[in-house]
Design a protein around this motif. Structure first.
Motif, mmCIF file in Angstrom:
data_model
loop_
_atom_site.group_PDB
_atom_site.id
_atom_site.type_symbol
_atom_site.label_atom_id
_atom_site.label_comp_id
_atom_site.label_asym_id
_atom_site.label_seq_id
_atom_site.Cartn_x
_atom_site.Cartn_y
_atom_site.Cartn_z
ATOM 1 N N GLY A 1 16.478 2.421 -4.630
ATOM 2 C CA GLY A 1 17.205 1.664 -4.431
ATOM 3 C C GLY A 1 16.762 0.914 -3.609
ATOM 4 N N ASP A 2 16.707 -0.548 -3.513
ATOM 5 C CA ASP A 2 17.070 -1.302 -1.975
ATOM 6 C C ASP A 2 18.461 -1.841 -2.243
ATOM 7 O OD1 ASP A 2 17.989 -3.192 -4.046
ATOM 8 O OD2 ASP A 2 16.952 -5.004 -2.939
ATOM 9 N N HIS A 3 19.066 -1.556 -2.496
ATOM 10 C CA HIS A 3 20.972 -1.551 -2.733
ATOM 11 C C HIS A 3 21.365 0.262 -1.972
ATOM 12 C CE1 HIS A 3 20.281 -5.224 -3.446
ATOM 13 N NE2 HIS A 3 21.400 -5.537 -4.257
ATOM 14 N N ASP A 4 20.617 1.056 -1.591
ATOM 15 C CA ASP A 4 21.264 2.419 -1.952
ATOM 16 C C ASP A 4 21.900 2.780 -0.383
ATOM 17 O OD1 ASP A 4 21.689 4.715 -2.091
ATOM 18 O OD2 ASP A 4 19.964 6.108 -3.157
ATOM 19 N N ASP A 5 23.386 2.610 -1.087
ATOM 20 C CA ASP A 5 24.111 3.101 0.078
ATOM 21 C C ASP A 5 24.117 4.463 0.741
ATOM 22 O OD1 ASP A 5 25.907 3.538 -1.892
ATOM 23 O OD2 ASP A 5 27.519 1.540 -0.796
ATOM 24 N N ARG A 6 23.501 5.337 -0.435
ATOM 25 C CA ARG A 6 23.801 6.917 -0.241
ATOM 26 C C ARG A 6 22.721 7.300 0.527
ATOM 27 N NH1 ARG A 6 26.313 10.832 -5.113
ATOM 28 N NH2 ARG A 6 28.440 9.092 -4.840
ATOM 29 N N VAL A 7 21.767 7.492 -0.197
ATOM 30 C CA VAL A 7 21.300 8.074 0.431
ATOM 31 C C VAL A 7 19.809 6.325 1.721
ATOM 32 C CG1 VAL A 7 18.738 9.297 0.499
ATOM 33 C CG2 VAL A 7 20.794 10.060 -0.527
ATOM 34 N N SER A 8 19.764 6.233 2.183
ATOM 35 C CA SER A 8 19.661 5.227 2.512
ATOM 36 C C SER A 8 18.451 4.990 1.989
ATOM 37 C CB SER A 8 19.743 4.896 3.760
ATOM 38 O OG SER A 8 18.969 2.883 4.054
ATOM 39 N N PRO B 1 -3.187 9.332 -5.048
ATOM 40 C CA PRO B 1 -2.221 7.954 -4.531
ATOM 41 C C PRO B 1 -1.092 8.658 -3.675
ATOM 42 C CG PRO B 1 -1.930 8.405 -6.595
ATOM 43 C CD PRO B 1 -3.603 9.350 -6.170
ATOM 44 N N LEU B 2 -0.919 7.749 -2.693
ATOM 45 C CA LEU B 2 0.850 8.020 -2.155
ATOM 46 C C LEU B 2 1.226 6.925 -1.885
ATOM 47 C CD1 LEU B 2 -0.853 9.937 1.225
ATOM 48 C CD2 LEU B 2 0.028 11.104 -0.453
ATOM 49 N N LEU B 3 2.314 6.856 -3.468
ATOM 50 C CA LEU B 3 2.728 5.414 -3.784
ATOM 51 C C LEU B 3 4.201 5.324 -3.352
ATOM 52 C CD1 LEU B 3 0.575 4.799 -7.017
ATOM 53 C CD2 LEU B 3 0.602 3.596 -4.814
ATOM 54 N N ALA B 4 5.054 4.582 -3.561
ATOM 55 C CA ALA B 4 6.690 4.556 -2.972
ATOM 56 C C ALA B 4 6.930 3.100 -4.500
ATOM 57 C CB ALA B 4 7.443 3.796 -2.467
ATOM 58 N N ARG B 5 8.258 3.386 -5.342
ATOM 59 C CA ARG B 5 8.654 2.551 -6.639
ATOM 60 C C ARG B 5 9.811 1.952 -5.717
ATOM 61 N NH1 ARG B 5 11.627 1.494 -10.469
ATOM 62 N NH2 ARG B 5 10.318 0.289 -12.649
ATOM 63 N N ILE B 6 10.164 1.051 -5.332
ATOM 64 C CA ILE B 6 10.951 0.593 -5.283
ATOM 65 C C ILE B 6 12.060 -0.627 -5.704
ATOM 66 C CG2 ILE B 6 13.036 -0.274 -2.958
ATOM 67 C CD1 ILE B 6 9.038 0.613 -2.233
ATOM 68 N N GLU B 7 12.639 0.124 -6.764
ATOM 69 C CA GLU B 7 13.908 -1.242 -7.652
ATOM 70 C C GLU B 7 14.862 -1.758 -6.934
ATOM 71 O OE1 GLU B 7 14.026 -3.369 -10.197
ATOM 72 O OE2 GLU B 7 13.511 -1.252 -11.137
ATOM 73 N N VAL B 8 14.350 -3.586 -7.066
ATOM 74 C CA VAL B 8 15.069 -4.071 -6.599
ATOM 75 C C VAL B 8 17.090 -4.416 -7.392
ATOM 76 C CG1 VAL B 8 13.571 -5.625 -5.920
ATOM 77 C CG2 VAL B 8 14.864 -5.750 -8.047
ATOM 78 N N LYS B 9 18.094 -4.682 -6.426
ATOM 79 C CA LYS B 9 19.550 -4.862 -6.998
ATOM 80 C C LYS B 9 19.965 -3.421 -7.909
ATOM 81 C CE LYS B 9 18.956 -9.914 -7.427
ATOM 82 N NZ LYS B 9 19.188 -10.706 -8.072
ATOM 83 N N VAL B 10 19.370 -1.954 -7.338
ATOM 84 C CA VAL B 10 19.901 -0.787 -7.721
ATOM 85 C C VAL B 10 20.034 -0.065 -6.521
ATOM 86 C CG1 VAL B 10 18.512 -1.190 -9.949
ATOM 87 C CG2 VAL B 10 17.511 0.653 -8.114
ATOM 88 N N GLY B 11 21.213 1.047 -6.901
ATOM 89 C CA GLY B 11 21.620 1.587 -5.730
ATOM 90 C C GLY B 11 20.956 3.259 -5.755
ATOM 91 N N HIS B 12 21.994 4.332 -6.246
ATOM 92 C CA HIS B 12 21.164 5.483 -5.933
ATOM 93 C C HIS B 12 20.653 5.454 -7.553
ATOM 94 C CE1 HIS B 12 20.649 9.453 -3.473
ATOM 95 N NE2 HIS B 12 21.487 9.624 -4.539
ATOM 96 N N GLY B 13 21.325 5.392 -8.311
ATOM 97 C CA GLY B 13 20.724 5.385 -10.103
ATOM 98 C C GLY B 13 21.799 5.963 -10.981
ATOM 99 N N ALA B 14 23.058 5.460 -10.122
ATOM 100 C CA ALA B 14 24.275 5.849 -11.275
ATOM 101 C C ALA B 14 24.242 4.399 -11.706
ATOM 102 C CB ALA B 14 25.322 6.759 -11.030
ATOM 103 N N GLY B 15 24.572 3.792 -13.081
ATOM 104 C CA GLY B 15 25.296 2.660 -13.807
ATOM 105 C C GLY B 15 24.099 2.162 -13.355
ATOM 106 N N MET B 16 22.730 2.357 -12.952
ATOM 107 C CA MET B 16 21.564 1.736 -13.097
ATOM 108 C C MET B 16 21.239 0.764 -14.990
ATOM 109 S SD MET B 16 17.549 2.761 -12.726
ATOM 110 C CE MET B 16 17.770 3.214 -11.238
#
Length: 578
Positions: free
Chosen positions: A504-511, A537-552
């Motif tokens: 997640g682009d806002h992850d402030d636990r594991v950057s 394939p070697l891919l990444a999925r980056i979710e916007v405006k979310v953090g480490h997962g809790a509360g998504m």
């Protein structure tokens, strides 16, 4: 900041809540979890999601509802120990504030307390902390240091006046219940042993309810059992029969009531609420509420637990769940999940995404209970931490090999998944055994083991991972760090399995920088050369405006799980079964 437990005897109208920075919540589940730090230097200078500055100097603050945060009183801080963390709670009688200083994820804590009755009150009964503000006041909060080392963890269960009962791992790797009197506590080694260690079972938590009753929860071979015991003596009054093999995810009960409620779930039963009354000659657990899932029948599935022999001979538990009657021909799409760290126990829990995978593709869901977790107490945790971290990867790979040997699946049909510390796990295993898996799903993983301590809250993980600034620690961290061990496979397969990294682009636990750096390295080393064999394939999925997962948000969870399961099904060439 969020609010938690009400403090002191403040009236409802002027209710005040403690806000604190905390280590992982106590096993009784009553500690505050909320963090507060000084305003960061980059405040207002960076876009959201770009903050990587290390978190330092947690503080305990007192907040009155309806007032601005700037009016909060900082009642306790440790400026001489910037990496220490603080959690707190108020006792059931509202008389004492307990403060638990801890060092990151180290499985121990100190215990300090203050008597709230000696503090001044405002006109409406709320405690007046203005004189005790750490930065602006004239007095220091009158703190008593009950335990001033981190040789063990201490969690409050209950108290009668100055007589306190704690749940602890001090001189007890599988935990016990002890008692002391604040009037003359002495050293913890002299405290009364109320419930000693119990065989190889882990005493996860205990909760006091009305009368001389204490509900005690054990962890027995990775699933929960309950007992009703005496608070006074610790003696067993009667066992509490649970609905089956599973886990208790929440519990509600206190010393004012005889009725208790708890939520129970398993790999095949969605979280359901049960209750019982302790004021009876025989405890009878009754169903209070169960969710309805259209088209799903739990009896159509089966769960099996086996003990898998790891590389060094250690027996590692592993659960497998699948449809009844599924043919074991070595061709079933299989998802193996693991974590293995931070003293976290991975228990039987219900997962909608795992259910969808099993229903839609006749899949097998496997969960490994690796060293590093808390399934068998502190010794199990220590066996998978710091210089022993390689044991976690060996355990996981042994479980993968078991699934293949027993013809649940084959390498091309085997996916591995983990998040956070589990993201580190599956990424490291991809480096070490790329031939063993068909798909790797690494979520919000810690991928740079040489610099993890420099970003956001990463320094708190040093007790589990080690300190990269220590030459001896650097050596073993470098040996498995996912970012620093990507290489073209030699012999056998010439490529890595299909890999999907999520963050997640806002992850402030594991950057998110961990994910970005690993993906760039994977693509550079494995796919930049036109002659490379890498076609998966070697891919990444980056979710916007979310953090480490809790509360998504639920819609984002559904979208992410859809992409993950879809990617996995394509990588394993799984056939639609519905």
């Amino acid at each position: 900041m969020a609010a938690c437990r009400s403090a002191g005897r403040a009236s409802a109208r002027t209710a005040a809540w403690w806000r604190t920075a905390s280590a992982p919540a106590g096993r009784t589940g009553r500690r505050s979890r909320w963090r507060r730090y000084p305003e960061p230097e980059h405040q207002g200078k960076l876009d959201l999601g770009q903050e990587t500055e290390g978190s330092r100097n947690q503080m305990l603050a007192y907040h009155a509802i309806g007032t601005p945060q700037s009016d909060d009183s900082i009642v306790y801080a440790m400026p001489d120990q910037p990496l220490w963390m603080l959690s707190s709670e108020v006792t059931e009688d509202g008389k004492y504030l307990l403060i638990y200083p801890s060092l990151g994820t180290h499985p121990g804590n100190k215990v300090y307390y203050t008597d709230l009755d000696v503090l001044p009150r405002g006109p409406k009964g709320a405690i007046d902390f203005s004189d005790y503000d750490f930065h602006r006041g004239t007095k220091k909060l009158p703190i008593v240091k009950l335990v001033d080392t981190i040789d063990g963890s201490f969690d409050y269960i209950t108290n009668t006046g100055t007589v306190f009962t704690f749940h602890t791992n001090y001189q007890a790797p599988r935990y016990r219940v002890v008692r002391t009197d604040f009037k003359s506590p002495g050293h913890p080694k002299s405290w009364q042993n109320v419930i000693p260690e119990h065989g190889k079972d882990v005493l996860e938590w205990a909760a006091a309810v009305k009368g001389d009753n204490m509900v005690v929860c054990y962890l027995k071979d990775c699933s929960n059992i309950l007992e009703l015991r005496s608070i006074e003596t610790g003696a067993v009054k009667m066992p509490v029969k649970l609905p089956g093999i599973g886990s208790i995810s929440s519990f509600s009960g206190d010393r004012k009531l005889t009725q208790v409620f708890f939520s129970f779930n398993s790999f095949i039963e969605a979280s359901s609420i049960y209750h019982f009354d302790v004021n009876t000659s025989k405890v009878e657990v009754k169903l209070f509420r169960r969710p309805f899932i259209s088209g799903y029948e739990p009896n159509d599935f089966v769960t099996k637990q086996v003990m898998v022999t790891s590389k060094d001979g250690t027996e590692v538990p592993c659960f497998m769940t699948h449809k009844k009657g599924l043919k074991m021909d070595g061709n079933n799409p299989t998802l193996l999940y693991g974590y293995g760290g931070f003293n976290v126990s991975i228990l039987p829990t219900f997962s909608v995404s795992r259910l969808c995978f099993m229903l839609a593709y006749n899949g097998v869901s496997a969960v490994a209970n690796l060293r590093g977790g808390g399934e068998y107490g502190i010794a199990w945790r220590d066996a998978g931490s710091r210089e022993n971290k390689q044991n976690v990867f060996d355990d996981f790979q042994a479980c993968a090999e078991y699934l293949i040997a027993e013809k649940y699946t084959c390498p091309a049909k085997l996916a591995i998944r983990g998040g956070s510390n589990g993201g580190l796990l599956v990424a490291a295993c991809a480096n070490q055994r790329p031939d063993l898996y068909g798909c790797v799903l690494a979520q919000v993983g810690v991928m740079d083991m040489l610099r993890f301590h420099l970003f956001t809250i990463g320094s708190a993980w040093i007790p589990d991972f080690g300190d990269p600034n220590n030459p001896r620690h650097f050596e073993y961290l470098f040996a498995y760090s996912p970012l620093h061990n990507v290489q073209i496979p030699q012999g056998g397969t010439q490529q890595y399995p299909s890999m999907l990294l999520t963050t997640g682009d806002h992850d402030d636990r594991v950057s998110p920088l961990h994910t970005h750096k690993l993906l760039a390295t994977l693509q550079y080393v494995l796919a930049a050369d036109a002659s490379s064999a890498q076609r998966n394939p070697l891919l990444a999925r980056i979710e916007v405006k979310v953090g480490h997962g809790a509360g998504m948000a639920t819609d984002k969870v559904i979208e992410e799980e859809t992409d993950i399961v879809g990617f996995m099904a394509a990588a394993l060439q799984a056939k639609w079964a519905l």
